[in-house]
Design a protein around this motif. Structure first.
Motif, PDB file in Angstrom:
ATOM      1  N   PRO A  23       0.859  -1.179   0.000  1.00 56.10           N
ATOM      2  CA  PRO A  23       0.000   0.000   0.000  1.00 56.10           C
ATOM      3  C   PRO A  23       0.899   1.234   0.000  1.00 56.10           C
ATOM      4  CG  PRO A  23      -0.460  -1.407   1.905  1.00 56.10           C
ATOM      5  CD  PRO A  23       0.750  -1.944   1.218  1.00 56.10           C
ATOM      6  N   THR A  24       0.660   2.161  -0.905  1.00 58.87           N
ATOM      7  CA  THR A  24       1.558   3.290  -1.107  1.00 58.87           C
ATOM      8  C   THR A  24       0.785   4.594  -1.033  1.00 58.87           C
ATOM      9  OG1 THR A  24       2.911   1.886  -2.522  1.00 58.87           O
ATOM     10  CG2 THR A  24       3.251   4.253  -2.699  1.00 58.87           C
ATOM     11  N   HIS A  25       1.177   5.456  -0.090  1.00 54.15           N
ATOM     12  CA  HIS A  25       0.478   6.729   0.088  1.00 54.15           C
ATOM     13  C   HIS A  25       1.061   7.800  -0.824  1.00 54.15           C
ATOM     14  CE1 HIS A  25       0.279  10.748   2.043  1.00 54.15           C
ATOM     15  NE2 HIS A  25      -0.996  10.440   1.926  1.00 54.15           N
ATOM     16  N   VAL A  26       0.183   8.527  -1.467  1.00 53.87           N
ATOM     17  CA  VAL A  26       0.559   9.737  -2.199  1.00 53.87           C
ATOM     18  C   VAL A  26      -0.372  10.847  -1.722  1.00 53.87           C
ATOM     19  CG1 VAL A  26       1.589   8.654  -4.211  1.00 53.87           C
ATOM     20  CG2 VAL A  26      -0.839   9.040  -4.188  1.00 53.87           C
ATOM     21  N   GLY A  27       0.190  12.014  -1.472  1.00 56.85           N
ATOM     22  CA  GLY A  27      -0.579  13.110  -0.909  1.00 56.85           C
ATOM     23  C   GLY A  27      -1.275  13.988  -1.923  1.00 56.85           C
ATOM     24  N   ALA A  56      -4.390   9.928   6.201  1.00 64.26           N
ATOM     25  CA  ALA A  56      -3.471   9.023   5.509  1.00 64.26           C
ATOM     26  C   ALA A  56      -2.815   8.070   6.499  1.00 64.26           C
ATOM     27  CB  ALA A  56      -2.406   9.824   4.760  1.00 64.26           C
ATOM     28  N   ALA A  57      -2.405   8.593   7.662  1.00 60.78           N
ATOM     29  CA  ALA A  57      -1.784   7.741   8.681  1.00 60.78           C
ATOM     30  C   ALA A  57      -2.769   6.677   9.163  1.00 60.78           C
ATOM     31  CB  ALA A  57      -1.301   8.592   9.850  1.00 60.78           C
ATOM     32  N   LEU A  83      -1.843 -12.626   8.641  1.00 60.31           N
ATOM     33  CA  LEU A  83      -0.763 -13.501   9.084  1.00 60.31           C
ATOM     34  C   LEU A  83      -1.095 -14.207  10.399  1.00 60.31           C
ATOM     35  CD1 LEU A  83       2.274 -11.146   8.376  1.00 60.31           C
ATOM     36  CD2 LEU A  83       1.650 -13.214   7.110  1.00 60.31           C
ATOM     37  N   GLY A  84      -2.250 -13.851  10.977  1.00 57.90           N
ATOM     38  CA  GLY A  84      -2.642 -14.455  12.234  1.00 57.90           C
ATOM     39  C   GLY A  84      -2.051 -13.754  13.451  1.00 57.90           C
ATOM     40  N   TRP A  85      -1.503 -12.562  13.271  1.00 58.36           N
ATOM     41  CA  TRP A  85      -0.928 -11.797  14.370  1.00 58.36           C
ATOM     42  C   TRP A  85      -1.992 -10.926  14.998  1.00 58.36           C
ATOM     43  CZ3 TRP A  85       4.251  -9.600  12.079  1.00 58.36           C
ATOM     44  CH2 TRP A  85       5.081 -10.656  11.740  1.00 58.36           C
ATOM     45  N   PRO A  86      -1.911 -10.696  16.298  1.00 54.93           N
ATOM     46  CA  PRO A  86      -2.888  -9.808  16.939  1.00 54.93           C
ATOM     47  C   PRO A  86      -2.669  -8.361  16.494  1.00 54.93           C
ATOM     48  CG  PRO A  86      -1.207 -10.473  18.501  1.00 54.93           C
ATOM     49  CD  PRO A  86      -0.959 -11.253  17.231  1.00 54.93           C
ATOM     50  N   CYS A  87      -3.754  -7.634  16.384  1.00 55.41           N
ATOM     51  CA  CYS A  87      -3.666  -6.226  15.969  1.00 55.41           C
ATOM     52  C   CYS A  87      -3.754  -5.295  17.160  1.00 55.41           C
ATOM     53  CB  CYS A  87      -4.792  -5.897  14.990  1.00 55.41           C
ATOM     54  SG  CYS A  87      -4.622  -6.796  13.458  1.00 55.41           S
ATOM     55  N   ALA A  97      -4.130  -0.552   6.902  1.00 54.97           N
ATOM     56  CA  ALA A  97      -3.542  -1.504   5.951  1.00 54.97           C
ATOM     57  C   ALA A  97      -2.563  -2.442   6.656  1.00 54.97           C
ATOM     58  CB  ALA A  97      -2.836  -0.751   4.821  1.00 54.97           C
ATOM     59  N   ILE A  98      -1.769  -1.908   7.581  1.00 55.28           N
ATOM     60  CA  ILE A  98      -0.826  -2.738   8.332  1.00 55.28           C
ATOM     61  C   ILE A  98      -1.575  -3.755   9.181  1.00 55.28           C
ATOM     62  CG2 ILE A  98       0.866  -2.703  10.222  1.00 55.28           C
ATOM     63  CD1 ILE A  98       1.787   0.046   9.041  1.00 55.28           C
ATOM     64  N   ASN A  99      -2.615  -3.294   9.877  1.00 60.92           N
ATOM     65  CA  ASN A  99      -3.395  -4.202  10.719  1.00 60.92           C
ATOM     66  C   ASN A  99      -4.105  -5.273   9.898  1.00 60.92           C
ATOM     67  OD1 ASN A  99      -2.636  -3.034  13.127  1.00 60.92           O
ATOM     68  ND2 ASN A  99      -4.343  -1.598  13.139  1.00 60.92           N
ATOM     69  N   GLU A 100      -4.568  -4.915   8.710  1.00 60.24           N
ATOM     70  CA  GLU A 100      -5.205  -5.892   7.816  1.00 60.24           C
ATOM     71  C   GLU A 100      -4.215  -6.995   7.437  1.00 60.24           C
ATOM     72  OE1 GLU A 100      -6.311  -5.642   3.193  1.00 60.24           O
ATOM     73  OE2 GLU A 100      -7.443  -4.243   4.440  1.00 60.24           O
ATOM     74  N   ARG A 101      -2.991  -6.620   7.155  1.00 57.71           N
ATOM     75  CA  ARG A 101      -1.978  -7.611   6.779  1.00 57.71           C
ATOM     76  C   ARG A 101      -1.530  -8.436   7.972  1.00 57.71           C
ATOM     77  NH1 ARG A 101       0.732  -6.159   1.486  1.00 57.71           N
ATOM     78  NH2 ARG A 101      -0.961  -5.012   0.536  1.00 57.71           N
ATOM     79  N   ARG A 102      -1.450  -7.811   9.131  1.00 56.60           N
ATOM     80  CA  ARG A 102      -1.100  -8.564  10.342  1.00 56.60           C
ATOM     81  C   ARG A 102      -2.166  -9.606  10.646  1.00 56.60           C
ATOM     82  NH1 ARG A 102       0.580  -4.973  15.250  1.00 56.60           N
ATOM     83  NH2 ARG A 102       1.227  -7.014  15.960  1.00 56.60           N
TER      84      ARG A 102
END
Length: 77
Positions: free
Chosen positions: A18-22, A58-59, A73-77, A65-70
């Protein structure tokens, strides 16, 4: 935004990031192109552009997006 930045961003999206552009990308000539770059490419590569000028929003989207990927992977968010 310079063309070189667009190509680097496209490379990151192609890698699945996922790539942020302002600001609006200069290649986003119409709603179809914008939809493909911000939504549909996610189904192909996993990456996508986050088009968001507000830094706080944006943050939040990047953290989401990070939490969705975690979670994937089965990692707690």
């Amino acid at each position: 935004m310079h063309e070189k930045a667009v190509s680097i961003g496209a490379w990151a999206v192609a890698l699945g990031l996922p790539t942020h552009v302002g600001v609006m990308l200069p290649v986003a000539g119409g709603p179809l192109v914008q939809r493909i770059l911000a939504e549909e490419v996610k189904g192909l590569t996993g990456g996508y552009f986050i088009l968001e000028p507000d830094p706080e929003s944006a943050a939040e989207k990047l953290i989401e997006a990070i939490n969705e990927r975690r979670a994937g992977l089965g990692w707690p968010c």
